[in-house]
Design a protein around this motif. Structure first.
Motif, PDB file in Angstrom:
ATOM      1  N   TYR A  31       0.830  -1.206   0.000  1.00 42.26           N
ATOM      2  CA  TYR A  31       0.000   0.000   0.000  1.00 42.26           C
ATOM      3  C   TYR A  31       0.864   1.256   0.000  1.00 42.26           C
ATOM      4  O   TYR A  31       0.570   2.229  -0.702  1.00 42.26           O
ATOM      5  N   ILE A  32       1.942   1.235   0.775  1.00 41.09           N
ATOM      6  CA  ILE A  32       2.838   2.392   0.844  1.00 41.09           C
ATOM      7  C   ILE A  32       3.506   2.620  -0.508  1.00 41.09           C
ATOM      8  O   ILE A  32       3.612   3.755  -0.984  1.00 41.09           O
ATOM      9  N   LYS A  33       3.925   1.538  -1.157  1.00 41.38           N
ATOM     10  CA  LYS A  33       4.563   1.664  -2.470  1.00 41.38           C
ATOM     11  C   LYS A  33       3.613   2.264  -3.489  1.00 41.38           C
ATOM     12  O   LYS A  33       4.024   3.033  -4.361  1.00 41.38           O
ATOM     13  N   ARG A  34       2.328   1.911  -3.401  1.00 39.93           N
ATOM     14  CA  ARG A  34       1.337   2.479  -4.324  1.00 39.93           C
ATOM     15  C   ARG A  34       1.244   3.988  -4.144  1.00 39.93           C
ATOM     16  O   ARG A  34       1.164   4.734  -5.126  1.00 39.93           O
ATOM     17  N   VAL A  35       1.257   4.444  -2.893  1.00 37.59           N
ATOM     18  CA  VAL A  35       1.177   5.881  -2.629  1.00 37.59           C
ATOM     19  C   VAL A  35       2.429   6.574  -3.155  1.00 37.59           C
ATOM     20  O   VAL A  35       2.340   7.597  -3.841  1.00 37.59           O
ATOM     21  N   VAL A  36       3.579   5.999  -2.886  1.00 40.43           N
ATOM     22  CA  VAL A  36       4.851   6.591  -3.329  1.00 40.43           C
ATOM     23  C   VAL A  36       4.901   6.652  -4.856  1.00 40.43           C
ATOM     24  O   VAL A  36       5.342   7.652  -5.435  1.00 40.43           O
ATOM     25  N   LYS A  37       4.409   5.616  -5.515  1.00 47.33           N
ATOM     26  CA  LYS A  37       4.387   5.593  -6.979  1.00 47.33           C
ATOM     27  C   LYS A  37       3.473   6.686  -7.522  1.00 47.33           C
ATOM     28  O   LYS A  37       3.820   7.379  -8.483  1.00 47.33           O
ATOM     29  N   ALA A  38       2.311   6.857  -6.889  1.00 52.30           N
ATOM     30  CA  ALA A  38       1.378   7.907  -7.317  1.00 52.30           C
ATOM     31  C   ALA A  38       1.993   9.287  -7.105  1.00 52.30           C
ATOM     32  O   ALA A  38       1.814  10.180  -7.933  1.00 52.30           O
ATOM     33  N   ILE A  39       2.724   9.476  -6.015  1.00 54.39           N
ATOM     34  CA  ILE A  39       3.401  10.749  -5.759  1.00 54.39           C
ATOM     35  C   ILE A  39       4.467  10.981  -6.828  1.00 54.39           C
ATOM     36  O   ILE A  39       4.629  12.086  -7.338  1.00 54.39           O
ATOM     37  N   THR A  41       4.468  10.035  -9.899  1.00 49.17           N
ATOM     38  CA  THR A  41       3.890  10.441 -11.193  1.00 49.17           C
ATOM     39  C   THR A  41       3.456  11.901 -11.172  1.00 49.17           C
ATOM     40  O   THR A  41       3.252  12.495 -12.225  1.00 49.17           O
ATOM     41  N   GLY A  42       3.278  12.466  -9.972  1.00 48.97           N
ATOM     42  CA  GLY A  42       2.894  13.863  -9.859  1.00 48.97           C
ATOM     43  C   GLY A  42       1.384  14.076  -9.909  1.00 48.97           C
ATOM     44  O   GLY A  42       0.920  15.205  -9.969  1.00 48.97           O
ATOM     45  N   ASP A  43       0.619  13.000  -9.871  1.00 48.79           N
ATOM     46  CA  ASP A  43      -0.836  13.095  -9.931  1.00 48.79           C
ATOM     47  C   ASP A  43      -1.400  13.219  -8.511  1.00 48.79           C
ATOM     48  O   ASP A  43      -1.463  12.240  -7.774  1.00 48.79           O
ATOM     49  N   HIS A  44      -1.812  14.427  -8.142  1.00 56.15           N
ATOM     50  CA  HIS A  44      -2.288  14.688  -6.782  1.00 56.15           C
ATOM     51  C   HIS A  44      -3.545  13.890  -6.462  1.00 56.15           C
ATOM     52  O   HIS A  44      -3.664  13.316  -5.374  1.00 56.15           O
ATOM     53  N   ALA A  45      -4.490  13.840  -7.394  1.00 56.24           N
ATOM     54  CA  ALA A  45      -5.762  13.136  -7.150  1.00 56.24           C
ATOM     55  C   ALA A  45      -5.522  11.642  -6.919  1.00 56.24           C
ATOM     56  O   ALA A  45      -6.082  11.037  -5.998  1.00 56.24           O
ATOM     57  N   LYS A  46      -4.677  11.050  -7.747  1.00 57.05           N
ATOM     58  CA  LYS A  46      -4.363   9.621  -7.618  1.00 57.05           C
ATOM     59  C   LYS A  46      -3.627   9.351  -6.299  1.00 57.05           C
ATOM     60  O   LYS A  46      -3.906   8.362  -5.613  1.00 57.05           O
ATOM     61  N   ALA A  47      -2.715  10.251  -5.951  1.00 56.08           N
ATOM     62  CA  ALA A  47      -1.953  10.097  -4.709  1.00 56.08           C
ATOM     63  C   ALA A  47      -2.892  10.163  -3.497  1.00 56.08           C
ATOM     64  O   ALA A  47      -2.769   9.358  -2.568  1.00 56.08           O
ATOM     65  N   MET A  48      -3.842  11.091  -3.514  1.00 58.61           N
ATOM     66  CA  MET A  48      -4.801  11.207  -2.408  1.00 58.61           C
ATOM     67  C   MET A  48      -5.676   9.962  -2.322  1.00 58.61           C
ATOM     68  O   MET A  48      -5.968   9.471  -1.233  1.00 58.61           O
ATOM     69  N   GLU A  49      -6.082   9.460  -3.468  1.00 61.28           N
ATOM     70  CA  GLU A  49      -6.921   8.252  -3.513  1.00 61.28           C
ATOM     71  C   GLU A  49      -6.180   7.063  -2.895  1.00 61.28           C
ATOM     72  O   GLU A  49      -6.727   6.335  -2.059  1.00 61.28           O
ATOM     73  N   LEU A  79       4.022  10.797   4.297  1.00 61.01           N
ATOM     74  CA  LEU A  79       3.396  10.660   2.986  1.00 61.01           C
ATOM     75  C   LEU A  79       2.408  11.797   2.730  1.00 61.01           C
ATOM     76  O   LEU A  79       2.349  12.341   1.625  1.00 61.01           O
ATOM     77  N   ASN A  80       1.653  12.169   3.754  1.00 66.10           N
ATOM     78  CA  ASN A  80       0.699  13.266   3.610  1.00 66.10           C
ATOM     79  C   ASN A  80       1.425  14.574   3.295  1.00 66.10           C
ATOM     80  O   ASN A  80       0.962  15.364   2.472  1.00 66.10           O
ATOM     81  N   LYS A  81       2.561  14.772   3.917  1.00 61.58           N
ATOM     82  CA  LYS A  81       3.375  15.968   3.678  1.00 61.58           C
ATOM     83  C   LYS A  81       3.828  16.020   2.221  1.00 61.58           C
ATOM     84  O   LYS A  81       3.767  17.070   1.583  1.00 61.58           O
ATOM     85  N   ARG A  82       4.228  14.875   1.685  1.00 57.53           N
ATOM     86  CA  ARG A  82       4.665  14.824   0.274  1.00 57.53           C
ATOM     87  C   ARG A  82       3.510  15.073  -0.671  1.00 57.53           C
ATOM     88  O   ARG A  82       3.675  15.705  -1.730  1.00 57.53           O
ATOM     89  N   ILE A  83       2.328  14.575  -0.315  1.00 59.54           N
ATOM     90  CA  ILE A  83       1.146  14.771  -1.162  1.00 59.54           C
ATOM     91  C   ILE A  83       0.749  16.245  -1.161  1.00 59.54           C
ATOM     92  O   ILE A  83       0.409  16.813  -2.199  1.00 59.54           O
ATOM     93  N   LYS A  84       0.802  16.880   0.006  1.00 59.44           N
ATOM     94  CA  LYS A  84       0.473  18.308   0.093  1.00 59.44           C
ATOM     95  C   LYS A  84       1.448  19.138  -0.724  1.00 59.44           C
ATOM     96  O   LYS A  84       1.069  20.156  -1.312  1.00 59.44           O
ATOM     97  N   ALA A  85       2.705  18.716  -0.778  1.00 57.92           N
ATOM     98  CA  ALA A  85       3.704  19.454  -1.554  1.00 57.92           C
ATOM     99  C   ALA A  85       3.377  19.367  -3.053  1.00 57.92           C
ATOM    100  O   ALA A  85       3.708  20.270  -3.818  1.00 57.92           O
ATOM    101  N   LEU A  86       2.725  18.267  -3.484  1.00 55.26           N
ATOM    102  CA  LEU A  86       2.328  18.142  -4.884  1.00 55.26           C
ATOM    103  C   LEU A  86       1.298  19.189  -5.259  1.00 55.26           C
ATOM    104  O   LEU A  86       1.316  19.729  -6.364  1.00 55.26           O
ATOM    105  N   ALA A  87       0.353  19.446  -4.354  1.00 54.92           N
ATOM    106  CA  ALA A  87      -0.732  20.377  -4.630  1.00 54.92           C
ATOM    107  C   ALA A  87      -0.229  21.800  -4.768  1.00 54.92           C
ATOM    108  O   ALA A  87      -0.791  22.595  -5.519  1.00 54.92           O
ATOM    109  N   ALA A  88       0.830  22.108  -4.048  1.00 59.02           N
ATOM    110  CA  ALA A  88       1.351  23.486  -4.061  1.00 59.02           C
ATOM    111  C   ALA A  88       2.116  23.823  -5.323  1.00 59.02           C
ATOM    112  O   ALA A  88       2.354  23.107  -6.195  1.00 59.02           O
TER     113      ALA A  88
END
Length: 88
Positions: A31-39, A41-49, A79-88
């Motif tokens: 599950y963690i690898k899936r989140v890291v992979k989504a991050i 790719t730079g896709d914020h929506a996919k990463a949040m999902e 991971l949440n911190k990295r996802i938030k950085a994508l949105a900015a």
């Protein structure tokens, strides 16, 4: 090798617990690898999902003491911190 009946039972239980926990730990890593992979790719929506799918799994595994609660919190926070950085 265990000599008493009680010690043999404890050895069996420990082995069963080890197998179960290693399986659960592997699932969390996936599950963690899936989140890291989504991050990655730079896709914020996919990463949040993926993050929302990962959160309850990590919490459940932490409740079972496969991961410590602090490590689970640290993983989610980073991971949440990295996802938030994508949105900015």
């Amino acid at each position: 090798m265990a000599n008493s009946k009680q010690a043999r039972k404890r050895a069996r239980q420990a082995e069963n617990r080890r197998v179960l926990k290693s399986s659960q730990r592997s699932m969390v890593r996936t599950y963690i690898k899936r989140v890291v992979k989504a991050i990655g790719t730079g896709d914020h929506a996919k990463a949040m999902e993926e993050f929302k799918a990962m959160q309850p799994v990590v919490d459940r595994i932490a409740d079972k003491d496969v991961l410590s609660k602090k490590k689970a919190a640290r993983l989610k926070s980073r991971l949440n911190k990295r996802i938030k950085a994508l949105a900015a």
